[in-house]
Design an enzyme around this catalytic site. Structure first.
Site, PDB file in Angstrom:
ATOM      1  N   CYS A  90     -14.594 -14.682 -26.747  1.00 52.02           N
ATOM      2  CA  CYS A  90     -14.702 -14.044 -25.434  1.00 52.02           C
ATOM      3  C   CYS A  90     -13.725 -12.882 -25.401  1.00 52.02           C
ATOM      4  O   CYS A  90     -12.612 -12.973 -25.918  1.00 52.02           O
ATOM      5  CB  CYS A  90     -14.365 -15.088 -24.370  1.00 52.02           C
ATOM      6  SG  CYS A  90     -13.923 -14.408 -22.770  1.00 52.02           S
ATOM      7  N   CYS A 339      -4.277 -13.673  -4.469  1.00 53.44           N
ATOM      8  CA  CYS A 339      -5.350 -13.402  -5.439  1.00 53.44           C
ATOM      9  C   CYS A 339      -6.662 -13.199  -4.691  1.00 53.44           C
ATOM     10  O   CYS A 339      -7.733 -13.174  -5.294  1.00 53.44           O
ATOM     11  CB  CYS A 339      -5.460 -14.541  -6.437  1.00 53.44           C
ATOM     12  SG  CYS A 339      -5.680 -16.137  -5.670  1.00 53.44           S
TER      13      CYS A 339
END
Ligand code: SAH
Length: 382
Positions: A90, A339
């Protein structure tokens, strides 16, 4: 800065890197605009701080295991489904962790161990979780199994450690429930200490399997340094580190404060936080395991005094109880790390209505290629 547009063959099915077709500079301006829309009415938004090399930044990697015919596969769940998309590497994950996951899959085949089937609730390996200390070099591998019984355990562990001597600890966690949570209640250490340590901002931190730890260590240093700049500590302040996780922010702030108090709901994280204070020989800090809202209500009732509150809640933002008590406690400064700027904007609106002024807004790109935006807002009491 990289102008490369990443080409991930799994992008569509995975859905994790929503912005991966944008060049990195455009991703940054996309995030900047998002913060301006949500918070720009209060103050100029400083330019988002991006990464120089926005790839392979994740220090925490997890893979789901399943079977396709007789073959064992490992990878990620296709977005909004329970189907596993096989993935070997990834673009945002630590490559060493990806390598170890492929080895584990091959070993399962050669040891004739099965992947766990969570419909039939049968089989063995369910997930693998890897956490890597980028600066310490330590690597923790957690084998999440559907059952405690580990056939050919010794040979399997030896084979894995021979192929990857860089693994510093190996843990088995048992998750035998029908749940979307990764980890179950029971764990046992198969090799090493059961945790890793990592260096951050000149301090050392212990990270155990279940405790939250920031996933992008390079940008975490940037984030924490900015947050501490905004706190403008002189050494005389009592600081509250709310939603403190393993105590990182509070410990890093401690040399510049008179006293620090940390509060956190996750018991494993609080245990790590206490160890971390000892590890760094920090004397002026204490940690409480509690819901941050409940803790604040009690603090307000007992007339506790905080000069600076640093808060870093999960995506849902702070509770109304927390915010109301924050107003009662009336610290001179609030440094709000988030976040999720949407809930942050909602909470900042409440603080602005109740006597605070926004002084600084600083987005930091903690999650390149994804749509997630991290933002620090500092507020002062009017
Ligand atoms: N400041 C830390 C952790 C931030 S993540 C760091 O930078 O590493 C948010 C943290 O809030 C997590 O550790 C989570 O366990 C904790 N948390 C979630 N809900 C909470 C609540 N109601 N009260 C206190 N802590 C909570």
């Amino acid at each position: 800065m990289s102008k490369q547009v990443s080409k991930c063959p799994h992008a569509k099915k995975c859905g994790g890197c929503q912005l991966q077709n944008m060049i990195y500079e455009r991703q940054l301006s996309f995030k900047q605009v998002k913060v301006i829309k949500l918070l720009g009415k209060y103050r100029h938004v400083d330019e988002i701080i991006g990464m120089e090399h926005p790839y392979h930044y994740r220090n925490k990697v997890q893979a789901a295991f399943g079977e396709r015919g007789k073959e064992i596969i490992s990878g990620i769940y296709q977005s909004s489904t329970h189907k596993i998309v096989p993935v070997d590497s990834c673009l945002i994950e630590d490559p060493k962790a990806d390598e170890i996951i492929v080895t584990i899959r091959k070993l399962l085949n050669s040891f004739k161990l099965r992947a766990f089937n969570d419909v039939a609730m049968k089989g063995f390996l369910r997930h693998v979780l890897i956490k890597r200390g980028f600066s310490s070099g330590e690597i923790m591998v957690v084998l999440v199994t559907g059952v405690m019984d580990f056939p050919k355990q010794e040979q399997f562990v030896n084979a894995l450690l021979t192929r990857h001597p860089e693994i510093t600890t190996l843990v088995q966690n048992v998750n035998n429930k029908r749940t979307s949570l990764l980890l179950g209640e029971e764990s046992r250490v198969l090799f090493g200490s059961g945790y890793i340590e990592e260096d951050l901002c000149g301090f050392r931190f212990r990270i155990s399997p279940k405790a939250f730890y920031q996933v992008n260590p390079t940008q975490t240093e940037v984030l924490y340094n900015k947050a501490l700049d905004f706190a403008e500590l002189s050494g005389k302040e009592t600081v509250l580190d709310a939603y403190c996780g393993t105590g990182t922010i509070g410990i890093i702030a401690s040399p510049k404060a008179k006293q620090v108090v940390g509060v956190e709901l996750n018991g494993d994280a609080v245990k790590d936080a206490k160890v971390n204070a000892e590890l760094n020989n920090v004397q002026n800090i204490e940690f409480y395991k509690d819901d941050a809202g409940r803790f604040m209500v009690k603090a307000a009732q007992t007339g506790a005094q905080y000069d600076v509150v640093i808060m870093d809640p999960p995506r849902a933002g702070a509770s109304l109880d927390f915010l109301k008590s924050l107003i009662t406690l009336a610290p001179k400064k609030v440094v709000y790390i988030s976040c999720n700027p949407e809930t942050q904007a909602r909470d900042v609106a409440f603080l602005v209505k109740n006597g605070y002024r926004v002084k600084k807004i600083q987005p930091v790109d903690m999650f390149p290629h994804t749509e997630h935006v991290e933002c620090i807002v500092s507020l002062v009491r009017k």
